[in-house]
Design a protein around this motif. Structure first.
Motif, PDB file in Angstrom:
ATOM      1  N   LEU A 191      -6.061  10.346   3.651  1.00 28.58           N
ATOM      2  CA  LEU A 191      -5.773  10.577   5.073  1.00 28.58           C
ATOM      3  C   LEU A 191      -5.553  12.119   5.188  1.00 28.58           C
ATOM      4  O   LEU A 191      -4.982  12.796   4.276  1.00 28.58           O
ATOM      5  CB  LEU A 191      -4.423   9.990   5.359  1.00 28.58           C
ATOM      6  CG  LEU A 191      -4.208   8.449   5.515  1.00 28.58           C
ATOM      7  CD1 LEU A 191      -2.564   8.100   5.223  1.00 28.58           C
ATOM      8  CD2 LEU A 191      -4.729   7.966   6.713  1.00 28.58           C
ATOM      9  N   ARG A 192      -6.026  12.817   5.934  1.00 30.94           N
ATOM     10  CA  ARG A 192      -6.347  14.401   5.888  1.00 30.94           C
ATOM     11  C   ARG A 192      -6.172  14.676   7.441  1.00 30.94           C
ATOM     12  O   ARG A 192      -6.576  14.218   8.565  1.00 30.94           O
ATOM     13  CB  ARG A 192      -7.815  14.579   5.683  1.00 30.94           C
ATOM     14  CG  ARG A 192      -7.982  16.333   5.365  1.00 30.94           C
ATOM     15  CD  ARG A 192      -9.220  16.902   5.000  1.00 30.94           C
ATOM     16  NE  ARG A 192      -9.167  16.347   3.553  1.00 30.94           N
ATOM     17  CZ  ARG A 192     -10.329  16.097   2.794  1.00 30.94           C
ATOM     18  NH1 ARG A 192     -11.429  16.399   3.258  1.00 30.94           N
ATOM     19  NH2 ARG A 192     -10.201  15.798   1.505  1.00 30.94           N
ATOM     20  N   GLY A 193      -5.163  15.608   7.642  1.00 31.60           N
ATOM     21  CA  GLY A 193      -4.909  16.034   8.951  1.00 31.60           C
ATOM     22  C   GLY A 193      -3.894  15.045   9.855  1.00 31.60           C
ATOM     23  O   GLY A 193      -3.347  13.890   9.033  1.00 31.60           O
ATOM     24  N   ASP A 194      -3.917  15.090  11.107  1.00 29.94           N
ATOM     25  CA  ASP A 194      -3.201  13.951  11.868  1.00 29.94           C
ATOM     26  C   ASP A 194      -3.988  12.962  11.972  1.00 29.94           C
ATOM     27  O   ASP A 194      -3.115  11.705  12.065  1.00 29.94           O
ATOM     28  CB  ASP A 194      -2.905  14.684  13.351  1.00 29.94           C
ATOM     29  CG  ASP A 194      -1.996  15.935  13.020  1.00 29.94           C
ATOM     30  OD1 ASP A 194      -1.328  16.168  12.113  1.00 29.94           O
ATOM     31  OD2 ASP A 194      -2.266  16.837  13.973  1.00 29.94           O
ATOM     32  N   GLY A 224      -2.612  19.011   0.445  1.00 29.24           N
ATOM     33  CA  GLY A 224      -2.124  18.626   1.647  1.00 29.24           C
ATOM     34  C   GLY A 224      -2.682  17.034   2.071  1.00 29.24           C
ATOM     35  O   GLY A 224      -2.228  16.378   2.998  1.00 29.24           O
ATOM     36  N   ASP A 225      -3.701  16.423   1.325  1.00 28.29           N
ATOM     37  CA  ASP A 225      -4.187  15.269   1.602  1.00 28.29           C
ATOM     38  C   ASP A 225      -3.107  14.256   1.203  1.00 28.29           C
ATOM     39  O   ASP A 225      -2.226  14.362   0.363  1.00 28.29           O
ATOM     40  CB  ASP A 225      -5.430  15.061   0.525  1.00 28.29           C
ATOM     41  CG  ASP A 225      -6.928  15.705   1.352  1.00 28.29           C
ATOM     42  OD1 ASP A 225      -6.627  16.077   2.315  1.00 28.29           O
ATOM     43  OD2 ASP A 225      -7.793  15.570   0.639  1.00 28.29           O
ATOM     44  N   ARG A 226      -3.382  12.926   1.863  1.00 25.21           N
ATOM     45  CA  ARG A 226      -2.534  11.997   1.617  1.00 25.21           C
ATOM     46  C   ARG A 226      -3.268  10.841   1.286  1.00 25.21           C
ATOM     47  O   ARG A 226      -4.186  10.188   1.888  1.00 25.21           O
ATOM     48  CB  ARG A 226      -1.576  11.233   2.904  1.00 25.21           C
ATOM     49  CG  ARG A 226      -0.584  12.260   3.151  1.00 25.21           C
ATOM     50  CD  ARG A 226       0.061  11.944   4.422  1.00 25.21           C
ATOM     51  NE  ARG A 226      -0.801  12.000   5.604  1.00 25.21           N
ATOM     52  CZ  ARG A 226      -0.762  11.461   6.762  1.00 25.21           C
ATOM     53  NH1 ARG A 226       0.441  10.462   6.705  1.00 25.21           N
ATOM     54  NH2 ARG A 226      -1.529  11.309   7.579  1.00 25.21           N
ATOM     55  N   LEU A 227      -3.419  10.286  -0.242  1.00 25.42           N
ATOM     56  CA  LEU A 227      -4.097   9.129  -0.854  1.00 25.42           C
ATOM     57  C   LEU A 227      -3.548   8.015  -0.323  1.00 25.42           C
ATOM     58  O   LEU A 227      -2.287   7.666  -0.734  1.00 25.42           O
ATOM     59  CB  LEU A 227      -4.324   9.537  -2.216  1.00 25.42           C
ATOM     60  CG  LEU A 227      -4.856  10.865  -2.679  1.00 25.42           C
ATOM     61  CD1 LEU A 227      -4.964  10.935  -4.086  1.00 25.42           C
ATOM     62  CD2 LEU A 227      -6.182  11.269  -1.994  1.00 25.42           C
ATOM     63  N   VAL A 242       0.773  -1.439   0.038  1.00 24.59           N
ATOM     64  CA  VAL A 242       0.025  -0.072  -0.010  1.00 24.59           C
ATOM     65  C   VAL A 242       0.980   1.291  -0.174  1.00 24.59           C
ATOM     66  O   VAL A 242       1.999   1.355   0.877  1.00 24.59           O
ATOM     67  CB  VAL A 242      -0.841  -0.020   1.382  1.00 24.59           C
ATOM     68  CG1 VAL A 242      -1.696   1.299   1.137  1.00 24.59           C
ATOM     69  CG2 VAL A 242      -1.824  -1.293   1.306  1.00 24.59           C
ATOM     70  N   TYR A 243       0.657   2.337  -0.737  1.00 23.42           N
ATOM     71  CA  TYR A 243       1.250   3.349  -0.908  1.00 23.42           C
ATOM     72  C   TYR A 243       0.499   4.715  -0.555  1.00 23.42           C
ATOM     73  O   TYR A 243      -0.669   4.602  -0.516  1.00 23.42           O
ATOM     74  CB  TYR A 243       1.725   3.465  -2.441  1.00 23.42           C
ATOM     75  CG  TYR A 243       2.421   2.314  -2.893  1.00 23.42           C
ATOM     76  CD1 TYR A 243       3.825   2.230  -2.760  1.00 23.42           C
ATOM     77  CD2 TYR A 243       1.685   1.126  -3.177  1.00 23.42           C
ATOM     78  CE1 TYR A 243       4.662   1.179  -3.173  1.00 23.42           C
ATOM     79  CE2 TYR A 243       2.521  -0.098  -3.777  1.00 23.42           C
ATOM     80  CZ  TYR A 243       4.001   0.124  -3.595  1.00 23.42           C
ATOM     81  OH  TYR A 243       4.673  -1.061  -4.079  1.00 23.42           O
ATOM     82  N   VAL A 244       1.304   5.874  -0.200  1.00 22.50           N
ATOM     83  CA  VAL A 244       0.650   7.183   0.113  1.00 22.50           C
ATOM     84  C   VAL A 244       0.928   7.899  -1.092  1.00 22.50           C
ATOM     85  O   VAL A 244       2.535   8.312  -1.155  1.00 22.50           O
ATOM     86  CB  VAL A 244       1.112   7.568   1.644  1.00 22.50           C
ATOM     87  CG1 VAL A 244       0.674   8.979   1.657  1.00 22.50           C
ATOM     88  CG2 VAL A 244       0.495   6.587   2.463  1.00 22.50           C
ATOM     89  N   LEU A 245       0.041   8.602  -1.596  1.00 22.29           N
ATOM     90  CA  LEU A 245       0.261   9.536  -2.636  1.00 22.29           C
ATOM     91  C   LEU A 245       0.124  11.135  -2.002  1.00 22.29           C
ATOM     92  O   LEU A 245      -1.010  11.359  -1.579  1.00 22.29           O
ATOM     93  CB  LEU A 245      -0.629   9.539  -3.744  1.00 22.29           C
ATOM     94  CG  LEU A 245      -0.030  10.225  -5.122  1.00 22.29           C
ATOM     95  CD1 LEU A 245       1.010   9.789  -5.809  1.00 22.29           C
ATOM     96  CD2 LEU A 245      -1.346  10.146  -6.292  1.00 22.29           C
ATOM     97  N   ARG A 246       1.199  11.882  -1.782  1.00 26.40           N
ATOM     98  CA  ARG A 246       0.862  13.138  -1.048  1.00 26.40           C
ATOM     99  C   ARG A 246       0.375  14.118  -2.199  1.00 26.40           C
ATOM    100  O   ARG A 246       1.290  14.316  -3.205  1.00 26.40           O
ATOM    101  CB  ARG A 246       2.039  13.532  -0.221  1.00 26.40           C
ATOM    102  CG  ARG A 246       2.691  12.571   0.564  1.00 26.40           C
ATOM    103  CD  ARG A 246       3.883  12.853   1.251  1.00 26.40           C
ATOM    104  NE  ARG A 246       4.378  11.843   2.167  1.00 26.40           N
ATOM    105  CZ  ARG A 246       4.050  11.855   3.324  1.00 26.40           C
ATOM    106  NH1 ARG A 246       3.212  12.440   3.749  1.00 26.40           N
ATOM    107  NH2 ARG A 246       4.307  10.787   4.255  1.00 26.40           N
TER     108      ARG A 246
END
Length: 776
Positions: free
Chosen positions: A439-442, A457-460, A406-410
């Motif tokens: 993923l939004r915020g903390d 700023g979102d992280r997908l 699984v990956y995070v796209l910033r």
């Protein structure tokens, strides 16, 4: 029916099914069938391979040699030019002339070869007269098939009928015995197309099969697929080769050329090094590339354990284990449309101890496979799932197992993704990634609502194959333009042409990628026509079919190399190898030698044909290598293997059984009615078995019926051989029809509309005329 006959008929039915479906190559089916009949005792071992020395096979081989002589001397091209100069743009007369010429050629050469030889000439006529190819190519194949009925050597069924007569101790058919009836059939076919058939032909502007580049660009709608990317100053692309950039895999496009300082390099090699200021000319979907470039500026990293822990707390997840008794076993995730039907996104599939996260859509599911899917819980969705799956909820351990998959796209502020909804991103089809959440915020993790808008700023949270996205991010900035001149397709020594997949081509059933077409041929496929539809995307992974028309770009030298390949027919006279026109009189002399030897009764047809073939080789009308390439070895081996099967049908009593059934059904109406039934059976069987096997299997029945009615077998044999070559109602009735299907942009319904009435007319004429010319 005895057990022996029942087993024989069962074997023949299995062979017929294999012939029709082509699960095995037709010649391999014939090989296996012959061996089974030998091992089962239906054919004596000493007689198993008599077909290879039969006069019919010798005649077929010799006729392929003669066809090569007529092809390489350019006689067909000359005829095409004469037709245009004489008739101009009068469509009805042009159609009649094309049918007459193709009929004349196919009377002394293979029907499919005659069609292939005339295709470039008819393409030229289409361009010069401004008549769409859909108005000319079907008459071309119809004329070739009808012309094959005019002589003994015009088509394999006729040759085999003559062979059957000789094998039963009767006189074989003479060279011109078929001519009176065949000429009538050809003339009636021409009249049908002139009076009514041409009104039923479609008018389509698809492949125009012309040689002018601008026409081909318009016809294949390439102008809608052209755009360019400019390498700006300071770009990370400068200094990299095309192989390094992986443009095709990353953007899903084909590179047409590269412009640099006013010069254009067409089809640049993989080691071509890009420089600042280069303009890369591309063919593909500009809209899709724009969508992909929205991702520029984002950052892709592996999801950390804390991200997965948060996902386990905020997003519902399930593990669905496929039941062994489910009807979904063998289906793919694409077939299931999991997100639409069950409200969840598949992130991985667990197969035993392995966790699969890439290329899942087209993977067939097996019993026991476990699908890991994310999405909000819904009772109705779960109830539908439980019919086919054992359901359990994903726990922290399941989520942690996804680490590394699984990956995070910033998404930074400058990204084109900011402000776009999840449904608008098209990351799945474009980049091969699926968004599992935001993923939004903390500590906030949002679900999968397609209307949810992505913010800076979102992280997908994404799963799938990240390589394409990484390649895209590595490209850096480019400048995209839509207005590309159509002239980029042609430069000195290079251009674009059409080609079609030839009869019995080794390319049929294989993809361009499997053939390594670009690497091996040095040509680029730009588009493809199939069943009247234009295809631009996914060409490298599309299995080719016999009759497909493809648009190619490359050097004229490589095009001529392709034209010499028996797997392809290039639809451009300019792309053909230079013809040996000075040898044309010798080719005609060889043909005249064969006719003279048969007409005078000095030699039988197989000896005469062999003498003619030897003549054109001795005088170097064609080289031995060219003659061998012209032979359809599959057809030769097919006929050689099926010839002994006729004896098996006769000796087993199967011919008596079938003839009793036929005479029992129609015998009370006399031999004419029985003859009509046999003609109809031949026409129907030839659609599944092809013409030669049909004649081989029906010939013993004709002799048995003739004995029961005390009539001559000659009209019966002639009737079934003519009927086996008289199918026009579908493109599958004859390979000549399939050959022109893609190039003419035809659909199956076109053949049904134009050809089925002609088939009925021809069969009625056969039933009515044969007994008149050859009395009982």
């Amino acid at each position: 029916m005895t057990l022996e006959i029942g087993v024989l008929f069962g074997l023949l039915i299995v062979m017929a099914i294999l012939f029709l479906t082509e699960k095995l190559p037709v010649e391999l089916t014939a090989f296996a069938g012959l061996l089974v009949l030998v091992f089962a005792g239906y054919i004596p071992a000493d007689d198993a391979f008599l077909g290879f020395s039969s006069p019919a096979v010798i005649t077929m081989l010799a006729m392929f040699f003669l066809s090569a002589g007529l092809t390489h001397t350019g006689l067909a091209d000359t005829v095409g030019q004469v037709v245009h100069r004489t008739l101009g743009r009068q469509e009805v007369l042009v159609i009649a002339a094309i049918m007459a010429v193709s009929g004349l050629l196919s009377s002394v050469m293979n029907n499919v070869a005659a069609t292939a030889v005339l295709l470039p000439a008819v393409s030229s006529i289409s361009r010069l007269t401004s008549l769409p190819p859909s108005r000319l190519f079907m008459p071309l194949s119809f004329g070739a098939v009808l012309g094959g009925t005019t002589t003994l050597v015009g088509t394999p069924p006729n040759i085999l009928a003559g062979e059957a007569m000789s094998a039963h101790g009767a006189d074989s058919f003479g060279f011109f015995d078929y001519t009176p009836i065949g000429v009538i059939l050809l003339l009636v076919g021409i009249l049908w197309m002139m009076l009514l058939g041409h009104r039923l032909l479609p008018v389509r502007g698809n492949p125009s099969s012309v040689s002018r580049t601008d026409d081909l660009v318009q016809v294949y709608r390439l102008h809608e697929q052209l755009f360019s990317l400019r390498v700006p100053s300071g770009s990370r692309l400068a200094g990299r080769t095309l192989a390094d950039t992986a443009f095709k895999r990353t953007l899903g496009v084909a590179i047409v050329g590269i412009q640099r300082e006013g010069n254009t390099t067409v089809i640049p090699p993989d080691d071509f090094e890009l420089a600042e200021g280069d303009t890369i000319l591309l063919k593909g979907s500009a809209e899709s590339v724009r969508e992909l470039y929205r991702i520029q500026g984002t950052e892709l990293t592996e999801a950390q354990p804390e991200d997965l822990e948060l996902a386990s707390q905020r997003i519902g997840g399930m593990v669905a284990r496929l039941r062994p008794d489910s009807e979904l076993v063998g289906k793919t995730l694409r077939d299931l449309d999991f997100r639409k039907n069950y409200g969840a996104i598949v992130t991985a599939v667990r197969v035993g101890e392995d966790l699969l996260t890439q290329d899942l859509a087209n993977r067939a599911l097996n019993a026991g496979d476990e699908i890991l899917a994310l999405g909000p819980r819904n009772r109705e969705d779960e109830e539908r799932l439980r019919v086919h799956f054992e359901i359990s909820m994903m726990g922290p351990m399941d989520f942690r197992e996804l680490h590394g998959h699984v990956y995070v796209l910033r998404v930074p502020k400058a990204s084109g993704l900011a402000g776009v909804t999840l449904g608008e991103t098209r990351l799945g089809p474009m980049a091969g990634l699926s968004i599992s959440g935001i993923l939004r915020g903390d500590d906030s993790l949002l679900g999968l609502d397609p209307n949810e808008r992505i913010l800076a700023g979102d992280r997908l949270l994404v799963t799938g194959r990240p390589s394409r996205l990484r390649n895209l991010l590595a490209m850096g900035d480019v400048e995209m333009q839509q207005d590309v001149a159509e002239g980029v397709f042609e430069t000195d020594g290079m251009g674009i042409v059409e080609a079609t997949v030839a009869p019995r081509s080794r390319a049929a059933g294989r993809t361009l990628a499997q053939l390594s077409f670009r690497q091996r041929m040095g040509l680029q496929v730009l588009a493809l026509w199939r069943d009247g539809e234009l295809i631009h995307e996914g060409l490298s992974e599309l299995p080719l079919r016999f009759g497909d028309a493809v648009l190619l770009q490359g050097t004229w030298e490589r095009v001529r190399h392709l034209a010499a390949d028996s797997d392809w027919v290039v639809l451009s006279s300019a792309a053909q190898e230079p013809k040996r026109t000075r040898k044309a009189p010798l080719a005609l002399a060889g043909l005249g030698l064969m006719v003279a030897l048969v007409a005078t009764g000095w030699q039988p047809v197989h000896v005469a044909a062999f003498a003619a073939a030897t003549f054109i080789l001795l005088f170097r009308v064609v080289t031995p290598e060219e003659a061998y390439r012209a032979v359809s070895w599959r057809a030769v081996f097919l006929v050689a293997c099926i010839l002994p099967m006729g004896s098996a049908v006769m000796l087993s009593g199967g011919a008596d059984l079938i003839s009793d059934a036929v005479t029992g059904a129609a015998g009370s109406f006399g031999p004419w009615a029985v003859f009509g039934v046999l003609v109809l059976c031949s026409s129907v069987l030839s659609q599944a078995l092809d013409g030669p096997p049909t004649v081989v299997l029906l010939a013993p029945i004709c002799f048995t019926v003739a004995a029961q009615f005390d009539v001559s077998p000659r009209p019966l044999l002639m009737g079934i051989s003519l009927a086996a070559s008289s199918g026009f109602g579908t493109p599958f009735a004859h390979k000549a029809h399939l050959l022109v299907m893609g190039a003419g942009g035809y659909k199956v319904g076109d053949y049904l509309r134009v050809g089925m009435p002609l088939t009925v007319i021809v069969l009625a004429l056969i039933v009515g005329l044969v007994p008149v010319f050859f009395p009982w």
